[in-house]
Design a protein around this motif. Structure first.
Motif, PDB file in Angstrom:
ATOM      1  N   UNK A   4    -104.444  17.786  -2.272  1.00 33.36           N
ATOM      2  CA  UNK A   4    -103.786  18.760  -3.143  1.00 33.36           C
ATOM      3  C   UNK A   4    -104.647  19.063  -4.371  1.00 33.36           C
ATOM      4  N   UNK A   5    -105.262  18.041  -4.944  1.00 33.20           N
ATOM      5  CA  UNK A   5    -106.073  18.253  -6.142  1.00 33.20           C
ATOM      6  C   UNK A   5    -107.258  19.159  -5.838  1.00 33.20           C
ATOM      7  N   UNK A   6    -107.844  19.016  -4.629  1.00 37.54           N
ATOM      8  CA  UNK A   6    -108.957  19.884  -4.247  1.00 37.54           C
ATOM      9  C   UNK A   6    -108.488  21.331  -4.118  1.00 37.54           C
ATOM     10  N   UNK A   7    -107.304  21.530  -3.570  1.00 40.90           N
ATOM     11  CA  UNK A   7    -106.759  22.880  -3.435  1.00 40.90           C
ATOM     12  C   UNK A   7    -106.537  23.500  -4.808  1.00 40.90           C
ATOM     13  N   UNK A   8    -106.004  22.715  -5.735  1.00 39.06           N
ATOM     14  CA  UNK A   8    -105.709  23.224  -7.072  1.00 39.06           C
ATOM     15  C   UNK A   8    -106.963  23.507  -7.889  1.00 39.06           C
ATOM     16  N   UNK A   9    -108.091  22.992  -7.459  1.00 37.00           N
ATOM     17  CA  UNK A   9    -109.330  23.294  -8.178  1.00 37.00           C
ATOM     18  C   UNK A   9    -109.809  24.721  -7.919  1.00 37.00           C
ATOM     19  N   UNK A  10    -109.276  25.340  -6.872  1.00 34.61           N
ATOM     20  CA  UNK A  10    -109.631  26.742  -6.603  1.00 34.61           C
ATOM     21  C   UNK A  10    -108.930  27.641  -7.622  1.00 34.61           C
ATOM     22  N   UNK A  11    -109.711  28.397  -8.396  1.00 36.85           N
ATOM     23  CA  UNK A  11    -109.149  29.176  -9.503  1.00 36.85           C
ATOM     24  C   UNK A  11    -108.145  30.223  -9.028  1.00 36.85           C
ATOM     25  N   UNK A  12    -108.501  30.970  -7.985  1.00 38.51           N
ATOM     26  CA  UNK A  12    -107.611  32.028  -7.511  1.00 38.51           C
ATOM     27  C   UNK A  12    -106.285  31.460  -7.044  1.00 38.51           C
ATOM     28  N   UNK A  13    -106.333  30.390  -6.259  1.00 37.43           N
ATOM     29  CA  UNK A  13    -105.080  29.792  -5.797  1.00 37.43           C
ATOM     30  C   UNK A  13    -104.273  29.264  -6.969  1.00 37.43           C
ATOM     31  N   UNK A  14    -104.957  28.654  -7.937  1.00 43.88           N
ATOM     32  CA  UNK A  14    -104.248  28.083  -9.081  1.00 43.88           C
ATOM     33  C   UNK A  14    -103.470  29.158  -9.851  1.00 43.88           C
ATOM     34  N   UNK A  15    -104.067  30.331 -10.011  1.00 49.38           N
ATOM     35  CA  UNK A  15    -103.375  31.431 -10.698  1.00 49.38           C
ATOM     36  C   UNK A  15    -102.184  31.911  -9.874  1.00 49.38           C
ATOM     37  N   UNK A  16    -102.408  32.133  -8.572  1.00 51.36           N
ATOM     38  CA  UNK A  16    -101.316  32.594  -7.712  1.00 51.36           C
ATOM     39  C   UNK A  16    -100.189  31.570  -7.645  1.00 51.36           C
ATOM     40  N   UNK A  17    -100.560  30.299  -7.566  1.00 53.04           N
ATOM     41  CA  UNK A  17     -99.575  29.218  -7.496  1.00 53.04           C
ATOM     42  C   UNK A  17     -98.748  29.153  -8.781  1.00 53.04           C
ATOM     43  N   UNK A  18     -99.412  29.188  -9.917  1.00 48.55           N
ATOM     44  CA  UNK A  18     -98.694  29.070 -11.189  1.00 48.55           C
ATOM     45  C   UNK A  18     -97.802  30.252 -11.472  1.00 48.55           C
ATOM     46  N   UNK A  19     -98.301  31.455 -11.230  1.00 51.23           N
ATOM     47  CA  UNK A  19     -97.496  32.641 -11.532  1.00 51.23           C
ATOM     48  C   UNK A  19     -96.308  32.758 -10.585  1.00 51.23           C
ATOM     49  N   UNK A  20     -96.519  32.402  -9.311  1.00 52.75           N
ATOM     50  CA  UNK A  20     -95.401  32.493  -8.371  1.00 52.75           C
ATOM     51  C   UNK A  20     -94.320  31.465  -8.696  1.00 52.75           C
ATOM     52  N   UNK A  21     -94.712  30.274  -9.086  1.00 54.54           N
ATOM     53  CA  UNK A  21     -93.730  29.261  -9.455  1.00 54.54           C
ATOM     54  C   UNK A  21     -92.919  29.719 -10.657  1.00 54.54           C
ATOM     55  N   UNK A  22     -93.594  30.275 -11.654  1.00 53.79           N
ATOM     56  CA  UNK A  22     -92.889  30.789 -12.831  1.00 53.79           C
ATOM     57  C   UNK A  22     -91.952  31.922 -12.440  1.00 53.79           C
ATOM     58  N   UNK A  23     -92.392  32.787 -11.517  1.00 59.28           N
ATOM     59  CA  UNK A  23     -91.559  33.903 -11.080  1.00 59.28           C
ATOM     60  C   UNK A  23     -90.310  33.424 -10.344  1.00 59.28           C
ATOM     61  N   UNK A  24     -90.456  32.383  -9.515  1.00 61.70           N
ATOM     62  CA  UNK A  24     -89.288  31.837  -8.807  1.00 61.70           C
ATOM     63  C   UNK A  24     -88.269  31.303  -9.805  1.00 61.70           C
ATOM     64  N   UNK A  25     -88.741  30.593 -10.818  1.00 63.52           N
ATOM     65  CA  UNK A  25     -87.836  30.108 -11.865  1.00 63.52           C
ATOM     66  C   UNK A  25     -87.100  31.265 -12.532  1.00 63.52           C
ATOM     67  N   UNK A  26     -87.852  32.292 -12.920  1.00 64.52           N
ATOM     68  CA  UNK A  26     -87.251  33.429 -13.610  1.00 64.52           C
ATOM     69  C   UNK A  26     -86.279  34.176 -12.699  1.00 64.52           C
ATOM     70  N   UNK A  27     -86.663  34.344 -11.434  1.00 68.80           N
ATOM     71  CA  UNK A  27     -85.812  35.093 -10.515  1.00 68.80           C
ATOM     72  C   UNK A  27     -84.520  34.334 -10.220  1.00 68.80           C
ATOM     73  N   UNK A  28     -84.614  33.011 -10.082  1.00 65.33           N
ATOM     74  CA  UNK A  28     -83.408  32.209  -9.862  1.00 65.33           C
ATOM     75  C   UNK A  28     -82.460  32.337 -11.049  1.00 65.33           C
ATOM     76  N   UNK A  29     -83.011  32.315 -12.256  1.00 58.45           N
ATOM     77  CA  UNK A  29     -82.194  32.483 -13.460  1.00 58.45           C
ATOM     78  C   UNK A  29     -81.512  33.840 -13.463  1.00 58.45           C
ATOM     79  N   UNK A  30     -82.244  34.879 -13.115  1.00 54.62           N
ATOM     80  CA  UNK A  30     -81.664  36.229 -13.102  1.00 54.62           C
ATOM     81  C   UNK A  30     -80.574  36.369 -12.049  1.00 54.62           C
ATOM     82  N   UNK A  31     -80.816  35.825 -10.860  1.00 60.32           N
ATOM     83  CA  UNK A  31     -79.838  35.933  -9.771  1.00 60.32           C
ATOM     84  C   UNK A  31     -78.529  35.243 -10.141  1.00 60.32           C
ATOM     85  N   UNK A  32     -78.632  34.015 -10.652  1.00 59.73           N
ATOM     86  CA  UNK A  32     -77.417  33.267 -11.012  1.00 59.73           C
ATOM     87  C   UNK A  32     -76.682  33.949 -12.159  1.00 59.73           C
TER      88      UNK A  32
END
Length: 413
Positions: A4-32
């Motif tokens: 997992x740490x090797x995967x997270x060292x990839x810059x592009x994946x790290x950006x996509x991973x972080x932004x999508x996780x934040x979006x899921x949090x925000x979207x769950x808040x909006x839906x509820x």
């Protein structure tokens, strides 16, 4: 061995991973928050449930009409547009006193874009991570998404109670704005696939909707792609239908208040555990061979819900069974590499959009069908029937479906 740490060292994946996780949090808040506001305004459980799931079915129209866009426009631009659209929806819902029908229509309209920017995201991940790193990247994304949904569900209740529903939706809008800014500033500006730029010069009259229909049809005609789509669509949809009946099941069994919440939380807990164990500890070939067994693991525990009341199965026992169901969701890790490899390189964005659209559509339809069945049959029996359907899906999910690479994938327009 990839980690997992090797995967997270990839810059592009790290950006996509972080932004999508934040979006899921925000979207769950909006839906509820929206669901609670609709219920408070109408006192209608049906409308509250509709508000909760209104973003699912419009994605089918979005994939049909706009799916080809994922391979025609620079991915960063599409992803930023998707986050900004979700931010705008949350901001309007928070600041404008819309009638319920208008609020639901607004959410449904924004959902048309979801297959496009989700397809662009997933296509970028498939191009950035190679070999087993791709599967581990998807595993990490699944874990983060499940945790974000759990935290979002719990945090949404606190946020709505503390800030009020409209201010909670403003907080959701802020989350999407941060995700959009993060993407714009940190994600490399990859070009659109070269195939579509040259094709557009050759056939300038080709419409987007026509190209989207043609591309989806080509994908579904390919036997390997179609089989891998169905195996990723159906088992989760059956389990989502069973999950949707947990509240009425807990009520008919006379379980204490709050038991339904524990039952609903059990599957995401199992999903986190299953993705970590299967993704991190098992070799790729082992994951592929275990696909049918893991799908069966999703369906088998559901049979316990048909047990007679005289058996005395308590809600903690059933919650433990649902944790096992969640572990079975890790079957997807044994399918994803085969699915990626079966796709045409010039149409991956549309293909990943079709995958997410079919999943969302099936997960939107099955709860409704399960609810209709539960009007005529005991709730526990319906849950068991959905588990049986999952077991039948396991029978058809043979190992060769996940390990063979097709010699000539279909081209997508």
């Amino acid at each position: 061995m990839t980690t997992y740490s090797a995967v997270l060292r990839d810059h592009t994946f790290r950006v996509l991973f972080g932004t999508r996780t934040l979006s899921v949090l925000a979207d769950t808040l909006r839906i509820v928050a929206l669901s609670l506001l609709v219920y408070a305004a109408t006192d209608s459980p049906a409308l509250a449930a509709l508000a909760y799931g209104i973003g699912f079915l419009p994605q089918l129209a979005g994939a049909s009409l706009l799916g080809a866009l994922a391979d025609r426009v620079r991915p960063r631009r599409l992803i930023v547009l998707g986050y900004l659209a979700e931010a705008a929806v949350a901001a309007v819902l928070a600041t404008v006193a819309l009638p319920v029908w208008a609020a639901l229509t607004l959410v449904a309209a924004a959902a048309l874009l979801t297959p496009v920017f989700m397809g662009a995201q997933n296509s970028l991940i498939a191009e950035t991570l190679t070999g087993d790193a791709y599967v581990l990247g998807r595993s990490l994304a699944n874990v983060a998404s499940s945790l974000a949904q759990l935290i979002g569900m719990a945090g949404a209740g606190i946020a709505v109670a503390t800030l009020g529903g409209r201010n909670a939706m403003l907080l959701a809008a802020l989350g999407h704005i941060i995700a959009a800014a993060w993407t714009h500033l940190s994600l490399p500006d990859f070009p659109a696939p070269r195939h579509h730029r040259s094709e557009a010069r050759r056939a300038p009259g080709t419409g987007l909707a026509a190209a989207s229909w043609k591309g989806n049809a080509a994908l579904l005609r390919d036997r390997t792609v179609r089989r891998l789509l169905l195996v990723q669509w159906l088992p989760p949809a059956f389990i989502t239908g069973a999950e949707a009946l947990m509240v009425p099941y807990a009520a008919t069994r006379g379980f204490p208040a709050g038991a339904a919440g524990w039952l609903l939380a059990a599957i995401p807990v199992g999903m986190v555990a299953g993705n970590v164990v299967v993704g991190r500890l098992l070799a790729p070939t082992r994951r592929e061979r275990l696909v049918p067994a893991l799908i069966a693991l999703m369906g088998l525990p559901c049979l316990a819900f048909a047990a007679p009341v005289s058996w005395g199965l308590s809600w903690p026992v059933l919650a433990a069974a649902l944790v096992v169901v969640g572990v079975g969701f890790a079957f997807g890790l044994g399918v994803q590499a085969a699915f990626r490899d079966a796709l045409p390189a010039d149409g991956r964005g549309q293909a990943f959009g079709l995958l997410s659209t079919g999943l969302m559509t099936a997960q939107g339809l099955l709860p409704a069908l399960a609810g209709l069945l539960a009007e005529a049959l005991p709730t526990g029996l319906v849950i068991a029937l959905l588990g049986t359907a999952t077991l039948l899906a396991a029978v058809t999910a043979v190992a060769r479906q996940t390990s063979s690479r097709p010699p000539a994938p279909a081209h997508v327009a």
